[in-house]
Design an enzyme around this catalytic site. Structure first.
Site, PDB file in Angstrom:
ATOM      1  N   LYS A   1      33.632  20.887 191.750  1.00 50.14           N
ATOM      2  CA  LYS A   1      33.891  20.329 190.130  1.00 50.14           C
ATOM      3  C   LYS A   1      34.147  18.960 189.853  1.00 50.14           C
ATOM      4  CE  LYS A   1      33.870  23.235 186.894  1.00 50.14           C
ATOM      5  NZ  LYS A   1      33.812  23.832 185.709  1.00 50.14           N
TER       6      LYS A   1
ATOM      7  N   GLU B   1      40.789  23.587 199.844  1.00 52.96           N
ATOM      8  CA  GLU B   1      39.895  24.009 201.136  1.00 52.96           C
ATOM      9  C   GLU B   1      38.226  23.129 201.328  1.00 52.96           C
ATOM     10  OE1 GLU B   1      41.198  28.026 199.320  1.00 52.96           O
ATOM     11  OE2 GLU B   1      40.995  25.972 198.386  1.00 52.96           O
TER      12      GLU B   1
ATOM     13  N   GLY C   1      33.030  28.861 188.238  1.00 50.56           N
ATOM     14  CA  GLY C   1      32.721  28.916 189.180  1.00 50.56           C
ATOM     15  C   GLY C   1      31.175  29.628 189.496  1.00 50.56           C
ATOM     16  N   ARG C   2      31.523  31.311 189.076  1.00 51.15           N
ATOM     17  CA  ARG C   2      31.492  32.645 189.647  1.00 51.15           C
ATOM     18  C   ARG C   2      30.096  32.710 188.447  1.00 51.15           C
ATOM     19  NH1 ARG C   2      36.142  33.811 187.298  1.00 51.15           N
ATOM     20  NH2 ARG C   2      36.340  34.539 185.249  1.00 51.15           N
TER      21      ARG C   2
ATOM     22  N   GLU D   1      36.845  39.168 189.888  1.00 44.35           N
ATOM     23  CA  GLU D   1      37.431  38.310 188.608  1.00 44.35           C
ATOM     24  C   GLU D   1      37.733  37.524 187.487  1.00 44.35           C
ATOM     25  OE1 GLU D   1      37.894  33.766 191.431  1.00 44.35           O
ATOM     26  OE2 GLU D   1      36.746  33.162 190.514  1.00 44.35           O
TER      27      GLU D   1
ATOM     28  N   HIS E   1      25.619  55.756 206.555  1.00 43.68           N
ATOM     29  CA  HIS E   1      26.524  55.455 208.159  1.00 43.68           C
ATOM     30  C   HIS E   1      28.051  54.732 208.398  1.00 43.68           C
ATOM     31  CE1 HIS E   1      23.038  57.542 210.074  1.00 43.68           C
ATOM     32  NE2 HIS E   1      22.380  56.476 209.502  1.00 43.68           N
TER      33      HIS E   1
ATOM     34  N   LYS F   1      48.135  29.511 195.240  1.00 40.56           N
ATOM     35  CA  LYS F   1      47.752  28.076 195.430  1.00 40.56           C
ATOM     36  C   LYS F   1      48.646  27.850 195.929  1.00 40.56           C
ATOM     37  CE  LYS F   1      43.935  26.906 193.020  1.00 40.56           C
ATOM     38  NZ  LYS F   1      42.691  27.354 192.687  1.00 40.56           N
TER      39      LYS F   1
END
Length: 598
Positions: free
Chosen positions: A243, A249, A303-304, A390, A421, A546
């Site tokens: 954005k 990153e 964002g999510r 979050e 399993h 961060k």
């Protein structure tokens, strides 16, 4: 109760102490005027009701046909059965009263009307606008945002069709058939979930022939190597999702891939091979991307919750075509309408959310297993893990008051039957973990073998139907004795049962159904947050790490380039940093550019 004198510092001493005192008084005043949901009568009634539920067992509750039938809800092909929850009809009535006490209906309306319910960031929360019909009216700050949404969607449709048809080509004239989407968090997990779910859908497969879509999220250079392995820069288009165009990153990965492209094709090729999803057109242009090839999204999109924005729609349209992605948006929109208009007792997201609150805050079950019986949904749990944890991983109310009750869920999951399993042993005989079983009536890729008792999909679904009953009923020592099980093995083979689950059955898993599933869980998370009285739409918890990483980054640079010693950290971190630097001392101070060689 502690007195204010015990809790708050005295207003004497240095100026900083007086500031601390003033802040403490502000907190106290806020606390005094805030009514937490746990102070309401419906909450207290549910707390008392827990003792009644402890006297029940799902073996008995499941014998009540009227109860079971009332705990089944259908909407637009989706079928929810929550009869295997540790709840009675009285429980549900009390949960509806809790929803009233939390003003749940008003909170939902506030969200849809564009009020700034994300109060800590002073923003609307309008991911529902991202999939609204073209003629819908959804306002934020007095402006209908739907036309802006469709302006971007139309731009994506046009651009993706140009790329897919070959009318937009790379710097050497070759069609761009491979796409790398660079983004992290919500810019990665949501689109990856949808892409993985569509990869085996027959209709989507036809539209994706000859194309590849990859995602680059982790700043780990191994992720870079994997994302470009086997790709040709001449046929690769890169979508950079940020954005602000400053995400550390993402931008380092973007610069890395830019170098991969420009080293092969020249710096001028960047404008033909890289596009952006961003609102910072200045930095987009400075990076070398044509601002006309930037696709917008808005502050009212978290964002999510952004997979239905250009964040997801652009890379998915490049891979599958806009018509497929539009079906996904319509499926989500269907649930949006249902969530806003359906009565609570027939409202799938509301029921899911209220049951989560019941399990977490009253029964004391902090985790939830998301168990899709479809390999196509293998990335669903990781995405919902972010959406849920979050959003609702908060320790204070929306007014900043510390919560005296548990909120938020620990989410994890794996497709069935793989999970059986792996971790089902703990779910059956260890800790109690409420489970979401998600099944699909018609497989995307059916297989039939002549002579087999059932088809492959029927074998899968046999487990989908059996596991919830195994959790609910368990197996008693008496049953084992009748089966002549050795006495010393009976404690090991006994299953207590009474372990809650719910089952969600979808008719198929096309783009529309994937949109339905996504929206159902997004709104479920919102319901939980509204009831708990927290802000489900900020994420301050990701900031501290961060900011500390910035300090470490500066230290690494100073130690590598100027041989400066490690300073300003605690003993443990200093020791680790020093060991890391010493063990990697062969790295030159100013290394030449080096890209992965896979």
């Amino acid at each position: 109760m502690l007195t204010a004198a015990l809790i708050f510092p005295r207003p004497f001493g240095p100026l900083s102490n007086r500031f601390a005192f003033n802040e403490s008084i502000t907190l106290l005043l806020r606390w005094l005027r805030t009514t937490l949901i746990c102070d309401t009568q419906p909450w207290k009634d549910l707390k008392a009701h827990v003792e009644d539920i402890k006297k029940t067992h799902l073996r008995d509750l499941m014998n009540d046909k009227e109860r079971c039938e009332s705990m089944m809800v259908e909407f637009d092909g989706m079928f929810l059965d929550y009869s295997r929850q540790c709840a009675t009809l009285d429980t549900m009535a009390k949960l509806y009263k809790l929803a009233e006490a939390a003003s749940l209906k008003q909170q939902i309306n506030r969200m849809y009307s564009g009020e700034h319910i994300n109060s800590t960031e002073n923003r609307s929360v309008l991911h529902v606008a991202l999939r609204a019909p073209r003629d819908a009216v959804i306002n934020s700050d007095g402006k209908n945002v739907v036309p802006d949404v469709w302006k971007v969607l139309d731009k994506i449709r046009d651009f993706s069709e140009k790329v897919r048809s070959g009318s937009w080509v790379g710097a050497t004239g070759k069609p761009l058939k491979d796409v790398i989407a660079i983004g992290i968090g919500g810019s990665f997990l949501g689109p990856l979930f949808v892409h993985t779910a569509l990869q085996t859908d027959p209709e989507a497969v036809e539209f994706a022939k000859g194309r590849q879509l990859r995602f680059l999220a982790n700043v780990d250079p191994i992720d870079v190597a994997r994302s470009i392995a086997g790709l040709n820069p001449e046929t690769t288009l890169v979508v950079v999702v940020s954005k602000t165009f400053t995400t550390a990153e993402t931008m380092l990965n973007a610069r890395t891939i830019r170098e991969w492209i420009s080293s092969a094709l020249g710096p001028s090729a960047v404008a033909k091979h890289m596009v952006a999803v961003s609102t910072n057109l200045t930095l987009v242009e400075k990076f070398g991307i044509d601002p006309n090839n930037a696709f917008a999204f808005w502050d009212w999109v978290g964002g999510r919750y952004s997979v239905c924005s250009a964040v997801g729609v652009l890379p998915l349209s490049l891979q599958y075509g806009f018509s497929i992605v539009e079906k996904f948006l319509k499926g989500a929109s269907s649930i949006d309408d249902h969530f806003r208009s359906a009565p609570f007792e027939k409202n799938i997201p509301v029921l899911l959310g209220l049951l989560s609150v019941w399990n977490v805050s009253f029964l004391g079950y902090p985790a939830r297993a998301i168990l899709p019986y479809s390999q196509a949904l293998e990335k669903f749990a990781p995405h919902i893990q972010q959406v849920s944890m979050e959003s609702n991983g908060k320790g204070v109310s929306i007014d900043g008051v510390p919560l005296p009750y548990e909120a938020g869920e620990i989410d994890f999951g794996e497709p069935g039957t793989n999970g059986q399993h792996s971790f089902y042993q703990l779910i059956h005989q260890g800790r109690v973990i409420p489970c979401d079983f998600i099944g699909i009536v018609k497989s995307q890729q059916p297989v039939y073998l002549k002579g087999e008792v059932v088809s492959n999909h029927d074998e899968l679904m046999s487990n989908f139907f059996a596991q919830p009953d195994a959790l609910a009923y368990g197996k008693t020592a008496e049953q084992l004795l009748k089966e002549n099980v050795s006495q010393h093995l009976i404690p090991h083979k006994t299953f207590s049962g009474n372990r809650p689950s719910l089952s969600l059955l979808l008719p198929s898993l096309g783009a529309y159904n994937i949109g339905q599933l996504l929206a159902s869980y997004e709104h479920r998370v919102a319901v939980e947050g509204f009831v708990w009285g927290i802000n489900s739409f900020d994420q301050w918890g990701v900031e501290l790490g961060k900011s500390l990483a910035t300090q470490v980054r500066k230290q690494l640079n100073a130690s590598r380039t100027k041989s400066e010693p490690v300073e300003g950290f605690n003993f443990s971190t200093s020791k680790l940093l020093t060991r890391y630097l010493q063990a990697s001392s062969d790295i030159p101070a100013d290394p030449p550019t080096l890209l992965p060689r896979i």
